[in-house]
Scaffold this motif. Structure first.
Motif, PDB file in Angstrom:
ATOM      1  N   GLU A 145     -48.993  24.418  39.834  1.00  0.00           N
ATOM      2  CA  GLU A 145     -50.151  25.264  40.122  1.00  0.00           C
ATOM      3  C   GLU A 145     -50.843  25.709  38.819  1.00  0.00           C
ATOM      4  N   ILE A 146     -50.015  26.059  37.831  1.00  0.00           N
ATOM      5  CA  ILE A 146     -50.566  26.521  36.551  1.00  0.00           C
ATOM      6  C   ILE A 146     -51.290  25.372  35.846  1.00  0.00           C
ATOM      7  N   LEU A 147     -50.636  24.220  35.788  1.00  0.00           N
ATOM      8  CA  LEU A 147     -51.268  23.080  35.132  1.00  0.00           C
ATOM      9  C   LEU A 147     -52.501  22.611  35.916  1.00  0.00           C
ATOM     10  N   GLY A 148     -52.425  22.758  37.252  1.00  0.00           N
ATOM     11  CA  GLY A 148     -53.593  22.398  38.075  1.00  0.00           C
ATOM     12  C   GLY A 148     -54.787  23.275  37.739  1.00  0.00           C
ATOM     13  N   ALA A 149     -54.527  24.573  37.528  1.00  0.00           N
ATOM     14  CA  ALA A 149     -55.623  25.479  37.162  1.00  0.00           C
ATOM     15  C   ALA A 149     -56.183  25.112  35.791  1.00  0.00           C
ATOM     16  N   MET A 150     -55.287  24.760  34.863  1.00  0.00           N
ATOM     17  CA  MET A 150     -55.757  24.343  33.532  1.00  0.00           C
ATOM     18  C   MET A 150     -56.638  23.108  33.629  1.00  0.00           C
ATOM     19  N   ARG A 151     -56.189  22.169  34.456  1.00  0.00           N
ATOM     20  CA  ARG A 151     -56.971  20.938  34.606  1.00  0.00           C
ATOM     21  C   ARG A 151     -58.338  21.256  35.215  1.00  0.00           C
ATOM     22  N   ALA A 152     -58.335  22.119  36.229  1.00  0.00           N
ATOM     23  CA  ALA A 152     -59.602  22.458  36.892  1.00  0.00           C
ATOM     24  C   ALA A 152     -60.562  23.121  35.900  1.00  0.00           C
ATOM     25  N   LEU A 168     -66.329  29.880  39.044  1.00  0.00           N
ATOM     26  CA  LEU A 168     -67.229  31.046  39.008  1.00  0.00           C
ATOM     27  C   LEU A 168     -66.879  31.943  37.813  1.00  0.00           C
ATOM     28  N   ALA A 169     -65.573  32.131  37.605  1.00  0.00           N
ATOM     29  CA  ALA A 169     -65.132  32.986  36.489  1.00  0.00           C
ATOM     30  C   ALA A 169     -65.663  32.461  35.161  1.00  0.00           C
ATOM     31  N   GLY A 170     -65.681  31.150  35.021  1.00  0.00           N
ATOM     32  CA  GLY A 170     -66.121  30.553  33.758  1.00  0.00           C
ATOM     33  C   GLY A 170     -67.590  30.772  33.460  1.00  0.00           C
ATOM     34  N   LEU A 171     -68.352  31.114  34.493  1.00  0.00           N
ATOM     35  CA  LEU A 171     -69.791  31.363  34.266  1.00  0.00           C
ATOM     36  C   LEU A 171     -70.011  32.733  33.627  1.00  0.00           C
ATOM     37  N   PRO A 207     -53.858  35.760  45.712  1.00  0.00           N
ATOM     38  CA  PRO A 207     -54.430  35.411  44.403  1.00  0.00           C
ATOM     39  C   PRO A 207     -55.960  35.344  44.396  1.00  0.00           C
ATOM     40  N   ASP A 208     -56.551  34.877  45.475  1.00  0.00           N
ATOM     41  CA  ASP A 208     -58.014  34.809  45.528  1.00  0.00           C
ATOM     42  C   ASP A 208     -58.637  36.204  45.478  1.00  0.00           C
ATOM     43  N   ILE A 209     -57.994  37.147  46.169  1.00  0.00           N
ATOM     44  CA  ILE A 209     -58.531  38.518  46.177  1.00  0.00           C
ATOM     45  C   ILE A 209     -58.430  39.132  44.776  1.00  0.00           C
ATOM     46  N   VAL A 210     -57.293  38.904  44.113  1.00  0.00           N
ATOM     47  CA  VAL A 210     -57.131  39.439  42.748  1.00  0.00           C
ATOM     48  C   VAL A 210     -58.174  38.812  41.828  1.00  0.00           C
ATOM     49  N   MET A 211     -58.313  37.499  41.933  1.00  0.00           N
ATOM     50  CA  MET A 211     -59.275  36.800  41.064  1.00  0.00           C
ATOM     51  C   MET A 211     -60.692  37.310  41.320  1.00  0.00           C
ATOM     52  N   GLU A 212     -61.010  37.555  42.581  1.00  0.00           N
ATOM     53  CA  GLU A 212     -62.357  38.069  42.913  1.00  0.00           C
ATOM     54  C   GLU A 212     -62.623  39.408  42.239  1.00  0.00           C
ATOM     55  N   ARG A 213     -61.587  40.267  42.159  1.00  0.00           N
ATOM     56  CA  ARG A 213     -61.786  41.580  41.515  1.00  0.00           C
ATOM     57  C   ARG A 213     -62.087  41.401  40.027  1.00  0.00           C
ATOM     58  N   PRO A 241     -52.689  32.590  38.888  1.00  0.00           N
ATOM     59  CA  PRO A 241     -52.075  31.386  39.478  1.00  0.00           C
ATOM     60  C   PRO A 241     -52.237  31.388  40.997  1.00  0.00           C
ATOM     61  N   GLY A 242     -52.697  30.290  41.508  1.00  0.00           N
ATOM     62  CA  GLY A 242     -52.880  30.188  42.952  1.00  0.00           C
ATOM     63  C   GLY A 242     -54.297  30.475  43.404  1.00  0.00           C
ATOM     64  N   ALA A 243     -55.143  30.981  42.515  1.00  0.00           N
ATOM     65  CA  ALA A 243     -56.543  31.227  42.895  1.00  0.00           C
ATOM     66  C   ALA A 243     -57.263  29.886  43.066  1.00  0.00           C
ATOM     67  N   GLY A 244     -58.230  29.865  43.967  1.00  0.00           N
ATOM     68  CA  GLY A 244     -58.926  28.623  44.278  1.00  0.00           C
ATOM     69  C   GLY A 244     -59.800  28.138  43.130  1.00  0.00           C
TER      70      GLY A 244
END
Lengths: 437, 248
Positions: free
Chosen positions: A199-206, A168-171, A129-135, A159-162
């Protein structure tokens, strides 16, 4: 290069750009979000593009949806096997991926011709997931930093990305979203076993926390960068699992409250391949989806609470009348409201009075006393509203008993394919609710 | 550079304010419509003593909404001068709250006209299709129900940044071109020099392919699409079979 190192499907390399575009746009079309509103990003010096706070429709697709963004997947190769998804690992489809440069060029070319407001980018989970998110982030970074693109960017969080990557994505993005997919953790386990509700709700919270921090910092530090100024959204599939409308709308209400989501999208389930875990729906439950959107609107703009909206014993919205009429019929003692004295919040509860109509009533009655003749001129739907209003102490219409009034306010027979199919076990409320972190 | 739009607006404004229209178009663009631009040498404004700049300032001081109503009524090309005159008079004497008296017929007429203009502006903000020309200019053709060119141009200034662009209103034979931060107007035969170039365009072909695939076949609703995007807008939409007319 993750695509070559770990191929989860046969990926076609060297494919012509138009062909890739068709495949990766078709793979993304089940995502309901097309919005480009909520961001007023200013153009960079020497760059192109800016945000349009109210969003812009650039065309309308064959299904009547507004086309505002270039909505594509980065890759439709996916290692997850979600039962409802066309791109699931077990699907026998052609797999391909864009390169970062291709996506940047497409976005800029389409933007300059005024075809789109920006880019909506998601992806199959073709690797870690981190690699996909990085792309995905890299596409957004190149657009923003190297091309000076000020248009709209909507990135899907994988889901599962750090958390660091989400921040960073939000910037770079105007909006971030992660799809909750199904209304309960139990359904998620059954239909999308590789995904985790926590995991999904954790990402939303983050993402929500990061947004709050940036808002707080921007009050103290002048040059705080924007973090996803159009907020975050999510999507729920309706009809793939047995949950009732009440479960869905309570979940949506919680998401709005806890994570300050801007939008929850509801997507009528469309079967893509036979699967014993899925209901044998002949057509997507479009009327059900429509009722959920009506209800969502009542939550966000009309001051209703989710708990008061679903009145039916089976926990589903009625099909004959909209949720606002259903509420009004169940609360006859609340009416009639005097149109010359009711406050805005009360007027918004009257069927036939929308936001604009209610504001017009409040503004106009400062000048003149309102009666039925004036209301008709203000754009009020008198066919509905007259049963619930009074003026000068007298009801505009003597209301009949409830069943007759319901018939008068019914929307009439409406053939919406699949709308009235309850689906297997739809009334069963045995599912486990999400545990919110 | 032509000044017809500003002159038309100023004449309309004079009528609405009961000042009488200027005899002949002598006033250069005032900046309300196309950004600050200098008056042309020798321009004297209106011989009748009407000061359009002052009138605009006065309307704005009463209420920015009143000024918006005046501008949009002019853009609507529906006349409504008597209604506008009445609304201006009443707003001057009763304050801007009069603009919210929707029980008044004149307020309703003007509000409806403004809504139609706003809708048209919003539509063409999305539906204007720009094509690149060999000289680097991105040009779009529109045929709008209302005279919205002056409202559309600023909307695209942010989109294009330093890229030059032009919008040609074929119905009115009016065009506006923006280069290096300045907007200029053309009218009549002159607009033809700003038409988009014809020929192959890879991005346009890709857009057609994208459009052909992005709709969900399981939810097809051509009637809904027709309602949201009526056929009269399809003429210059490449995805709907229309396209830019080839330029010279």
């Amino acid at each position: 290069m993750p695509l070559q190192r770990k191929p989860y499907a046969c990926i076609v390399l060297g494919m012509e750009l138009g062909e890739k575009l068709e495949i990766l746009a078709a793979s993304a079309r089940c995502d309901a979000s097309f919005a480009s509103s909520g961001s007023d990003r200013r153009p960079r010096s020497g760059g192109i593009g800016a945000g349009a706070p109210s969003g812009v429709c650039h065309s309308f697709s064959g299904d009547g949806r507004c086309i505002s963004l270039l909505k594509v997947l980065y890759s439709n190769a996916c290692r997850n096997d979600c039962a409802y998804c066309a791109n699931r690992a077990s699907s026998d489809i052609v797999r391909t991926s864009f390169s970062v440069d291709e996506l940047v060029r497409l976005t800029l070319d389409f933007y300059r011709r005024n075809y789109i407001e920006g880019l909506f980018l998601s992806s199959g989970i073709f690797s870690d997931p981190d690699i996909v998110m990085e792309r995905l982030i890299e596409v957004a970074r190149v657009l923003r930093v190297e091309a000076g693109f000020g248009g709209y960017i909507h990135l899907k969080a994988i889901p599962g990305a750090g958390e660091r990557l989400l921040r960073l994505a939000g910037l770079y993005a105007d909006r971030l979203s992660i799809n909750i997919e199904l209304p309960t953790a139990a359904s998620l386990v059954r239909l999308a076993p590789e995904k985790s509700g926590a995991e999904i709700l954790g990402a939303m919270r983050a993402m929500g926390d990061a947004e709050s921090e940036h808002t707080r910092d921007s009050r103290r530090i002048r040059h705080t960068p924007n973090f996803a100024p159009a907020g975050q959204s999510t999507q729920l599939i309706v009809g793939a699992s047995p949950e009732s409308d009440r479960t869905i709308i309570l979940l949506a209400s919680s998401l709005y409250r806890r994570y300050a989501l801007r939008r929850v999208y509801y997507s009528a389930f469309m079967p893509v391949a036979p699967d014993p875990r899925l209901p044998a729906a002949a057509a997507p439950p479009l009327l059900r989806e429509h009722r959920l959107y009506q209800c969502d609107w009542l939550l966000r703009f009309y001051g209703f609470k989710a708990e008061e909206l679903v009145q039916e014993a089976d926990g589903n919205f009625p099909t004959d009348v909209d949720p606002k009429v259903a509420w009004a019929l169940a609360h006859r003692d609340f009416f009639p409201l005097d149109v010359n004295s009711a406050h805005l919040g009360e007027l918004l509860r009257v069927p036939g009075i929308g936001l604009r109509g209610a504001r017009r009533i409040v503004a106009t009655r400062r000048q003149v006393s309102l009666g039925p003749a004036e209301l008709g001129k203000l754009g009020i739907v008198m066919k509905k509203a007259r049963w619930f209003l009074s003026a000068g102490g007298r009801p505009l219409c003597a209301p009949p008993e409830e069943q007759s009034l319901r018939l008068l306010l019914a929307e009439g027979p409406r053939e919406v394919p699949g709308a009235s199919k309850p689906g297997p076990g739809r009334t069963v409320e045995s599912q486990m609710e999400f545990a919110f972190p | 550079m032509k000044a017809s739009l500003s002159v038309e607006f100023e004449s309309f404004l004079a009528l609405a304010l009961g000042e009488g229209a200027p005899d002949s178009p002598q006033v250069a663009p005032q900046g309300e419509l196309f950004g600050p631009e200098p008056r042309s040498p020798g321009a004297q404004g209106c011989d009748l003593g009407f000061d359009p700049g002052g009138a605009v300032r006065e309307l704005r001081a009463i209420s920015p909404r009143l000024l918006d109503l005046v501008v949009k009524t002019w853009m609507s090309e529906e006349g409504l001068v008597d209604e506008l005159r009445l609304v201006i008079q009443e707003t001057r004497s009763r304050g801007s709250c009069f603009l919210e008296d929707y029980s008044n017929r004149a307020v309703r007429s003007l509000s409806s006209a403004r809504a139609r203009v706003d809708r048209e502006i919003d539509r063409f903000t999305g539906l204007a299709r720009f094509s690149p020309r060999r000289d680097g200019l991105y040009a779009a053709i529109i045929e709008s129900d209302h005279n919205i060119l002056s409202a559309l141009m600023p909307r695209f200034a942010l989109r294009f940044g330093a890229t030059p662009y032009a919008i040609v209103d074929m119905g009115r034979l009016l065009a506006a071109e923006r280069r290096a931060g300045r907007t200029s107007l053309r009218e009549g035969e002159e607009v033809l020099s700003l038409l988009p170039g014809g020929g192959a365009d890879e991005a346009r072909d890709l857009w057609r392919r994208y459009f052909g695939i992005i709709g969900n076949p399981g939810r097809a609703s051509p009637l809904l699409r027709r309602r949201l995007m009526p056929e009269r807008y399809w003429k210059y939409l490449s995805e709907m079979g229309g396209g830019a007319e080839p330029g010279p």
